[in-house]
Scaffold this motif. Structure first.
Motif, PDB file in Angstrom:
ATOM      1  N   ASP A 266       0.859  -1.184   0.000  1.00 41.58           N
ATOM      2  CA  ASP A 266       0.000   0.000   0.000  1.00 41.58           C
ATOM      3  C   ASP A 266       0.897   1.236   0.000  1.00 41.58           C
ATOM      4  OD1 ASP A 266      -1.546   2.256   1.051  1.00 41.58           O
ATOM      5  OD2 ASP A 266      -3.095   0.779   1.481  1.00 41.58           O
ATOM      6  N   PRO A 267       0.720   2.142  -0.947  1.00 43.55           N
ATOM      7  CA  PRO A 267       1.594   3.318  -1.015  1.00 43.55           C
ATOM      8  C   PRO A 267       1.531   4.192   0.233  1.00 43.55           C
ATOM      9  CG  PRO A 267      -0.200   3.481  -2.626  1.00 43.55           C
ATOM     10  CD  PRO A 267      -0.268   2.121  -2.025  1.00 43.55           C
ATOM     11  N   ARG A 268       0.413   4.134   0.963  1.00 43.24           N
ATOM     12  CA  ARG A 268       0.328   4.922   2.197  1.00 43.24           C
ATOM     13  C   ARG A 268       1.284   4.393   3.250  1.00 43.24           C
ATOM     14  NH1 ARG A 268      -6.035   4.469   2.531  1.00 43.24           N
ATOM     15  NH2 ARG A 268      -5.347   2.435   1.843  1.00 43.24           N
ATOM     16  N   ARG A 269       1.471   3.074   3.296  1.00 41.29           N
ATOM     17  CA  ARG A 269       2.423   2.514   4.254  1.00 41.29           C
ATOM     18  C   ARG A 269       3.843   2.900   3.888  1.00 41.29           C
ATOM     19  NH1 ARG A 269      -1.521  -1.551   4.857  1.00 41.29           N
ATOM     20  NH2 ARG A 269      -0.796  -2.915   3.207  1.00 41.29           N
ATOM     21  N   ALA A 270       4.131   2.903   2.602  1.00 37.07           N
ATOM     22  CA  ALA A 270       5.466   3.329   2.159  1.00 37.07           C
ATOM     23  C   ALA A 270       5.709   4.786   2.553  1.00 37.07           C
ATOM     24  CB  ALA A 270       5.605   3.141   0.654  1.00 37.07           C
ATOM     25  N   GLU A 271       4.683   5.629   2.445  1.00 31.50           N
ATOM     26  CA  GLU A 271       4.807   7.039   2.822  1.00 31.50           C
ATOM     27  C   GLU A 271       4.974   7.193   4.337  1.00 31.50           C
ATOM     28  OE1 GLU A 271       5.011  10.038   1.135  1.00 31.50           O
ATOM     29  OE2 GLU A 271       5.401   8.699  -0.553  1.00 31.50           O
ATOM     30  N   ILE A 272       4.258   6.390   5.103  1.00 32.46           N
ATOM     31  CA  ILE A 272       4.399   6.433   6.561  1.00 32.46           C
ATOM     32  C   ILE A 272       5.811   6.035   6.949  1.00 32.46           C
ATOM     33  CG2 ILE A 272       3.697   5.315   8.727  1.00 32.46           C
ATOM     34  CD1 ILE A 272       0.823   5.249   7.554  1.00 32.46           C
ATOM     35  N   LEU A 273       6.318   4.970   6.351  1.00 29.86           N
ATOM     36  CA  LEU A 273       7.674   4.520   6.647  1.00 29.86           C
ATOM     37  C   LEU A 273       8.691   5.601   6.283  1.00 29.86           C
ATOM     38  CD1 LEU A 273       9.557   2.320   7.647  1.00 29.86           C
ATOM     39  CD2 LEU A 273       9.511   1.333   5.346  1.00 29.86           C
ATOM     40  N   LYS A 274       8.517   6.219   5.138  1.00 30.85           N
ATOM     41  CA  LYS A 274       9.418   7.294   4.711  1.00 30.85           C
ATOM     42  C   LYS A 274       9.359   8.462   5.697  1.00 30.85           C
ATOM     43  CE  LYS A 274      10.301  10.414   0.844  1.00 30.85           C
ATOM     44  NZ  LYS A 274       9.823  10.877  -0.453  1.00 30.85           N
ATOM     45  N   LEU A 275       8.166   8.814   6.137  1.00 27.33           N
ATOM     46  CA  LEU A 275       7.981   9.897   7.096  1.00 27.33           C
ATOM     47  C   LEU A 275       8.737   9.599   8.397  1.00 27.33           C
ATOM     48  CD1 LEU A 275       6.327  12.569   7.698  1.00 27.33           C
ATOM     49  CD2 LEU A 275       4.639  11.053   8.745  1.00 27.33           C
ATOM     50  N   ILE A 276       8.607   8.379   8.877  1.00 29.73           N
ATOM     51  CA  ILE A 276       9.278   7.979  10.118  1.00 29.73           C
ATOM     52  C   ILE A 276      10.791   7.982   9.922  1.00 29.73           C
ATOM     53  CG2 ILE A 276       9.653   6.060  11.717  1.00 29.73           C
ATOM     54  CD1 ILE A 276       6.652   5.363  11.289  1.00 29.73           C
ATOM     55  N   GLU A 277      11.261   7.464   8.809  1.00 33.48           N
ATOM     56  CA  GLU A 277      12.703   7.414   8.552  1.00 33.48           C
ATOM     57  C   GLU A 277      13.304   8.815   8.445  1.00 33.48           C
ATOM     58  OE1 GLU A 277      13.020   3.106   6.265  1.00 33.48           O
ATOM     59  OE2 GLU A 277      12.839   4.929   5.067  1.00 33.48           O
ATOM     60  N   GLU A 278      12.578   9.737   7.842  1.00 36.69           N
ATOM     61  CA  GLU A 278      13.102  11.089   7.628  1.00 36.69           C
ATOM     62  C   GLU A 278      12.971  11.984   8.852  1.00 36.69           C
ATOM     63  OE1 GLU A 278      11.078  12.536   4.155  1.00 36.69           O
ATOM     64  OE2 GLU A 278      12.344  11.361   2.802  1.00 36.69           O
ATOM     65  N   ASN A 279      11.988  11.712   9.711  1.00 35.57           N
ATOM     66  CA  ASN A 279      11.720  12.611  10.834  1.00 35.57           C
ATOM     67  C   ASN A 279      12.013  12.026  12.200  1.00 35.57           C
ATOM     68  OD1 ASN A 279      10.453  15.028   9.428  1.00 35.57           O
ATOM     69  ND2 ASN A 279       9.289  13.317   8.588  1.00 35.57           N
ATOM     70  N   GLY A 280      12.455  10.793  12.237  1.00 33.55           N
ATOM     71  CA  GLY A 280      12.754  10.191  13.524  1.00 33.55           C
ATOM     72  C   GLY A 280      11.500   9.734  14.249  1.00 33.55           C
TER      73      GLY A 280
END
Length: 80
Positions: free
Chosen positions: A12-26
């Motif tokens: 799901d692209p939303r999960r990929a975006e959530i993961l990216k958000l967490i990786e980039e923002n801590g």
């Protein structure tokens, strides 16, 4: 309609975006993720469950607050 149990965490692209958000923002709380993504708390809860199940993220509790971090992030991020 039942959710497919075989769905991979990043299907799901939303999960990929959530993961990216967490990786980039801590470390982020579920509410912070929901606000940043424009999603409901419940939607984020489901996606975090799938990401955690597939060991992409993990939750860490600090001072009674639950944060989500990338599974490969150092735990020291929260201890500073």
């Amino acid at each position: 309609m039942a959710r497919a149990k075989s769905a991979t965490s990043l299907s799901d692209p939303r999960r990929a975006e959530i993961l990216k958000l967490i990786e980039e923002n801590g470390p982020l709380t579920q509410s912070q993720i929901a606000k940043a993504m424009g999603m409901t708390w419940g939607q984020v809860q489901w996606h975090l469950y799938v990401l955690e199940r597939d060991r992409k993220v993990r939750r860490v509790v600090k001072d009674g607050v639950t944060y989500y971090v990338s599974a490969n992030a150092s735990i020291d991020l929260l201890l500073e």
